[in-house]
Design a protein around this motif. Structure first.
Motif, PDB file in Angstrom:
ATOM      1  N   GLU A 197      21.756 -70.080 -42.323  1.00  0.00           N
ATOM      2  CA  GLU A 197      21.589 -71.002 -43.464  1.00  0.00           C
ATOM      3  C   GLU A 197      21.185 -71.737 -44.523  1.00  0.00           C
ATOM      4  O   GLU A 197      20.432 -72.015 -45.173  1.00  0.00           O
ATOM      5  CB  GLU A 197      23.461 -70.931 -44.188  1.00  0.00           C
ATOM      6  N   GLU A 198      21.192 -73.158 -43.012  1.00  0.00           N
ATOM      7  CA  GLU A 198      20.237 -74.161 -43.291  1.00  0.00           C
ATOM      8  C   GLU A 198      18.717 -74.141 -43.238  1.00  0.00           C
ATOM      9  O   GLU A 198      17.147 -74.736 -43.952  1.00  0.00           O
ATOM     10  CB  GLU A 198      20.335 -75.105 -42.691  1.00  0.00           C
ATOM     11  N   LYS A 199      18.398 -73.122 -42.228  1.00  0.00           N
ATOM     12  CA  LYS A 199      16.216 -73.180 -42.211  1.00  0.00           C
ATOM     13  C   LYS A 199      15.953 -72.431 -43.557  1.00  0.00           C
ATOM     14  O   LYS A 199      15.118 -72.263 -43.474  1.00  0.00           O
ATOM     15  CB  LYS A 199      16.772 -71.957 -40.570  1.00  0.00           C
ATOM     16  N   TYR A 200      16.828 -71.144 -43.665  1.00  0.00           N
ATOM     17  CA  TYR A 200      16.470 -70.245 -45.054  1.00  0.00           C
ATOM     18  C   TYR A 200      16.940 -70.699 -46.554  1.00  0.00           C
ATOM     19  O   TYR A 200      16.504 -70.091 -47.206  1.00  0.00           O
ATOM     20  CB  TYR A 200      16.679 -68.920 -45.218  1.00  0.00           C
ATOM     21  N   ASP A 201      17.752 -72.271 -46.777  1.00  0.00           N
ATOM     22  CA  ASP A 201      17.932 -72.657 -47.589  1.00  0.00           C
ATOM     23  C   ASP A 201      18.828 -71.537 -48.687  1.00  0.00           C
ATOM     24  O   ASP A 201      18.933 -71.314 -49.435  1.00  0.00           O
ATOM     25  CB  ASP A 201      16.728 -73.168 -48.746  1.00  0.00           C
ATOM     26  N   ILE A 202      19.403 -71.169 -47.529  1.00  0.00           N
ATOM     27  CA  ILE A 202      21.077 -70.072 -48.044  1.00  0.00           C
ATOM     28  C   ILE A 202      21.572 -70.339 -49.384  1.00  0.00           C
ATOM     29  O   ILE A 202      22.631 -71.395 -48.440  1.00  0.00           O
ATOM     30  CB  ILE A 202      21.755 -69.047 -47.306  1.00  0.00           C
ATOM     31  N   ASP A 203      21.899 -69.813 -50.152  1.00  0.00           N
ATOM     32  CA  ASP A 203      22.956 -69.549 -50.811  1.00  0.00           C
ATOM     33  C   ASP A 203      24.433 -69.119 -50.971  1.00  0.00           C
ATOM     34  O   ASP A 203      25.914 -69.723 -51.065  1.00  0.00           O
ATOM     35  CB  ASP A 203      22.297 -69.629 -52.335  1.00  0.00           C
ATOM     36  N   VAL A 204      23.881 -68.007 -50.639  1.00  0.00           N
ATOM     37  CA  VAL A 204      25.209 -67.179 -50.523  1.00  0.00           C
ATOM     38  C   VAL A 204      24.921 -66.136 -49.207  1.00  0.00           C
ATOM     39  O   VAL A 204      24.197 -65.743 -49.305  1.00  0.00           O
ATOM     40  CB  VAL A 204      25.746 -66.461 -51.786  1.00  0.00           C
ATOM     41  N   THR A 205      26.132 -65.957 -48.290  1.00  0.00           N
ATOM     42  CA  THR A 205      26.153 -65.301 -46.947  1.00  0.00           C
ATOM     43  C   THR A 205      27.111 -64.261 -47.649  1.00  0.00           C
ATOM     44  O   THR A 205      28.213 -64.817 -47.473  1.00  0.00           O
ATOM     45  CB  THR A 205      25.991 -66.329 -45.851  1.00  0.00           C
ATOM     46  N   ILE A 206      26.560 -63.034 -47.120  1.00  0.00           N
ATOM     47  CA  ILE A 206      27.315 -61.866 -46.943  1.00  0.00           C
ATOM     48  C   ILE A 206      27.465 -61.024 -45.608  1.00  0.00           C
ATOM     49  O   ILE A 206      26.505 -60.646 -45.233  1.00  0.00           O
ATOM     50  CB  ILE A 206      27.003 -61.345 -47.925  1.00  0.00           C
ATOM     51  N   ILE A 207      29.092 -61.106 -45.108  1.00  0.00           N
ATOM     52  CA  ILE A 207      28.969 -60.251 -43.546  1.00  0.00           C
ATOM     53  C   ILE A 207      29.132 -59.440 -43.722  1.00  0.00           C
ATOM     54  O   ILE A 207      30.798 -58.656 -44.054  1.00  0.00           O
ATOM     55  CB  ILE A 207      29.987 -61.430 -43.114  1.00  0.00           C
ATOM     56  N   ASP A 208      28.901 -58.269 -43.326  1.00  0.00           N
ATOM     57  CA  ASP A 208      29.518 -56.930 -42.728  1.00  0.00           C
ATOM     58  C   ASP A 208      30.306 -56.927 -41.703  1.00  0.00           C
ATOM     59  O   ASP A 208      29.606 -57.020 -41.040  1.00  0.00           O
ATOM     60  CB  ASP A 208      28.036 -55.728 -42.973  1.00  0.00           C
ATOM     61  N   LEU A 209      31.601 -56.205 -41.222  1.00  0.00           N
ATOM     62  CA  LEU A 209      32.168 -56.435 -40.297  1.00  0.00           C
ATOM     63  C   LEU A 209      32.164 -54.780 -39.842  1.00  0.00           C
ATOM     64  O   LEU A 209      32.062 -54.077 -40.840  1.00  0.00           O
ATOM     65  CB  LEU A 209      32.975 -57.201 -39.930  1.00  0.00           C
ATOM     66  N   ASN A 210      33.110 -54.838 -38.343  1.00  0.00           N
ATOM     67  CA  ASN A 210      33.048 -53.120 -38.398  1.00  0.00           C
ATOM     68  C   ASN A 210      33.894 -52.839 -38.662  1.00  0.00           C
ATOM     69  O   ASN A 210      35.385 -54.317 -38.738  1.00  0.00           O
ATOM     70  CB  ASN A 210      32.613 -52.907 -36.760  1.00  0.00           C
TER      71      ASN A 210
ATOM     72  N   PRO B   8      13.477 -57.988 -47.263  1.00  0.00           N
ATOM     73  CA  PRO B   8      12.623 -56.922 -47.680  1.00  0.00           C
ATOM     74  C   PRO B   8      11.204 -57.069 -48.895  1.00  0.00           C
ATOM     75  O   PRO B   8      11.243 -58.269 -49.125  1.00  0.00           O
ATOM     76  CB  PRO B   8      13.787 -55.799 -48.258  1.00  0.00           C
ATOM     77  N   GLU B   9      10.440 -56.171 -48.123  1.00  0.00           N
ATOM     78  CA  GLU B   9       9.561 -56.870 -49.165  1.00  0.00           C
ATOM     79  C   GLU B   9       9.422 -56.908 -51.109  1.00  0.00           C
ATOM     80  O   GLU B   9       8.969 -57.772 -51.853  1.00  0.00           O
ATOM     81  CB  GLU B   9       8.278 -55.594 -49.566  1.00  0.00           C
ATOM     82  N   ARG B  10      10.944 -56.266 -51.272  1.00  0.00           N
ATOM     83  CA  ARG B  10      11.028 -55.900 -53.019  1.00  0.00           C
ATOM     84  C   ARG B  10      12.345 -56.703 -52.941  1.00  0.00           C
ATOM     85  O   ARG B  10      12.594 -56.779 -53.877  1.00  0.00           O
ATOM     86  CB  ARG B  10      11.230 -54.475 -53.588  1.00  0.00           C
ATOM     87  N   ALA B  11      12.686 -57.297 -52.093  1.00  0.00           N
ATOM     88  CA  ALA B  11      13.603 -58.838 -52.381  1.00  0.00           C
ATOM     89  C   ALA B  11      13.233 -59.715 -51.673  1.00  0.00           C
ATOM     90  O   ALA B  11      14.098 -59.719 -50.485  1.00  0.00           O
ATOM     91  CB  ALA B  11      15.017 -58.520 -51.998  1.00  0.00           C
ATOM     92  N   GLY B  12      12.370 -60.665 -52.372  1.00  0.00           N
ATOM     93  CA  GLY B  12      11.716 -61.838 -50.985  1.00  0.00           C
ATOM     94  C   GLY B  12      12.975 -62.715 -50.939  1.00  0.00           C
ATOM     95  O   GLY B  12      12.373 -63.506 -50.053  1.00  0.00           O
ATOM     96  N   ASN B  13      14.177 -63.397 -51.717  1.00  0.00           N
ATOM     97  CA  ASN B  13      15.658 -64.140 -51.690  1.00  0.00           C
ATOM     98  C   ASN B  13      16.327 -63.521 -50.296  1.00  0.00           C
ATOM     99  O   ASN B  13      17.964 -64.126 -50.407  1.00  0.00           O
ATOM    100  CB  ASN B  13      16.212 -64.110 -52.737  1.00  0.00           C
ATOM    101  N   LEU B  14      16.244 -61.900 -50.385  1.00  0.00           N
ATOM    102  CA  LEU B  14      17.425 -61.128 -49.321  1.00  0.00           C
ATOM    103  C   LEU B  14      16.485 -61.600 -47.838  1.00  0.00           C
ATOM    104  O   LEU B  14      15.988 -61.192 -47.712  1.00  0.00           O
ATOM    105  CB  LEU B  14      17.321 -60.192 -49.941  1.00  0.00           C
ATOM    106  N   TYR B  15      18.050 -62.089 -47.478  1.00  0.00           N
ATOM    107  CA  TYR B  15      17.333 -62.064 -45.804  1.00  0.00           C
ATOM    108  C   TYR B  15      18.506 -61.746 -44.703  1.00  0.00           C
ATOM    109  O   TYR B  15      19.661 -61.923 -45.241  1.00  0.00           O
ATOM    110  CB  TYR B  15      17.066 -63.719 -45.206  1.00  0.00           C
ATOM    111  N   LEU B  16      17.917 -60.804 -43.659  1.00  0.00           N
ATOM    112  CA  LEU B  16      18.630 -59.749 -43.024  1.00  0.00           C
ATOM    113  C   LEU B  16      19.444 -60.698 -41.369  1.00  0.00           C
ATOM    114  O   LEU B  16      17.778 -61.540 -40.543  1.00  0.00           O
ATOM    115  CB  LEU B  16      18.187 -58.854 -43.047  1.00  0.00           C
TER     116      LEU B  16
END
Length: 343
Positions: free
Chosen positions: A140-153, A90-98
């Motif tokens: 995670e490696e591609k974007y050098d992610i620190d924390v991943t949060i998973i939404d389940l059904n 998102p434009e207003r959350a540059g460190n957030l990846y979907l």
């Protein structure tokens, strides 16, 4: 290595997606965060993509950048390895990846169920249990992610089981009604059973191209959400249910999952958190802020005064509520960040 958190409850309507969205956005103020939409309803993807949601799944450059297509190499036995996904930010959350969801993700549930119960009798299925974890790791490696949060059904599917066991920690969202208490009773039995399966079956997949994540997911706390406030506290119809949820978690669920190694130590949780019955926060309804949040494409705590589009007393009331939610989610994110480092 990125730390993974799964937000899960098999009961619907407990704000799982909202929790991932808000927590991910808040954590992204200080860390690089990947949020994963593993719910075929794709509500998390819709929240983050906003007006671009439909075009994301039709545009040639993005339509295959989602969780289902990400693991298709393993599930459809393609002659190619799993590769990382190109994520939207998102434009207003540059460190957030979907890592976007897919409406047909559940098509893979039957194959995964068979793979996880066949005791590796068929070599063609041995790569399936580790496929989701591999996709997460590469992204995670591609974007050098620190924390991943998973939404389940909201189900007890094999995909949910797999992603739950592919995490380092888990949060249980609830809302104060009798059905949430019933759901917690079910999870008290299901979660240790899932962990027992991993302990028994992981060695069977050690030689697969995509090994499963090692370790045991740890309980990071619960969230209690979606209730009205009266005179500064939960309205009377909700208070008893809030108390019962906390007691069910600390007196029943915690004791059972502790025996399966799915908890941290008392010192790691901290005395105040233990005394709170492992509750990360009691979050009331967003009420009038919610439609404004949707319109602006940001969480309620991120709304600018100009985006609230009110004046006078109404603006003052809504900005006060916004600031309270901001402080609350700051506290929640700090506690989650502290606890996940122990997992």
């Amino acid at each position: 290595m990125s730390k993974r958190i799964v937000v899960f409850n098999h009961k619907g309507g407990v704000s799982k997606t909202t929790s991932v969205y808000n927590l991910g956005w808040m954590l992204a103020k200080k860390k690089r965060v990947l949020v994963v939409d593993a719910d075929p309803q794709c509500n998390l993807s819709n929240l983050i993509l906003g007006d671009d949601f439909e075009s994301y799944y039709t545009n040639g450059s993005t339509k295959n950048q989602n969780i289902k297509d990400g693991v298709s190499a393993a599930f459809d036995a393609k002659p190619s390895p799993i590769v990382p996904i190109d994520c939207y930010s998102p434009e207003r959350a540059g460190n957030l990846y979907l890592l976007a969801g897919h409406a047909n993700l559940s098509e893979y549930d039957a194959a995964l169920t068979f793979a996880q119960t066949s005791n590796n009798a068929l070599s063609t299925l041995q790569n399936l249990p580790g496929a989701f974890s591999e996709l997460l790791k590469l992204t995670e490696e591609k974007y050098d992610i620190d924390v991943t949060i998973i939404d389940l059904n909201p189900s007890l599917s094999s995909i949910n089981q797999n992603l739950f066991l592919s995490s380092h920690g888990f949060i249980l969202p609830t809302n104060p009604d009798p059905f949430s208490i019933m759901a917690l009773d079910t999870l008290t039995n299901v979660l240790p059973r899932w962990m027992a399966w991993k302990n028994t079956s992981s060695p069977l997949f050690e030689d697969s191209a995509y090994p499963m994540l090692e370790g045991t997911p740890k309980f990071l706390g619960c969230l209690i959400q979606r209730f009205n406030i009266r005179k500064g506290k939960a309205a009377a119809p909700f208070r008893d249910n809030i108390t019962e949820i906390k007691e069910t978690i600390s007196d029943k669920l915690f004791c059972k999952i502790q025996k399966s190694g799915m908890t941290l130590t008392s010192d790691q949780y901290g005395a105040d958190f233990v005394e709170s019955h492992y509750c990360l926060g009691e979050i009331p309804d967003f009420q009038g802020l919610l439609p404004k949040s949707y319109a602006a494409g940001v969480p309620v705590f991120e709304l600018e005064n100009s985006e609230i589009k009110e004046v006078g007393t109404v603006l003052e009331q809504l900005t006060t509520k916004r600031d309270r939610f901001n402080a609350q989610f700051e506290d929640i994110s700090e506690k989650v960040d502290e606890l996940i480092n122990y997992a």
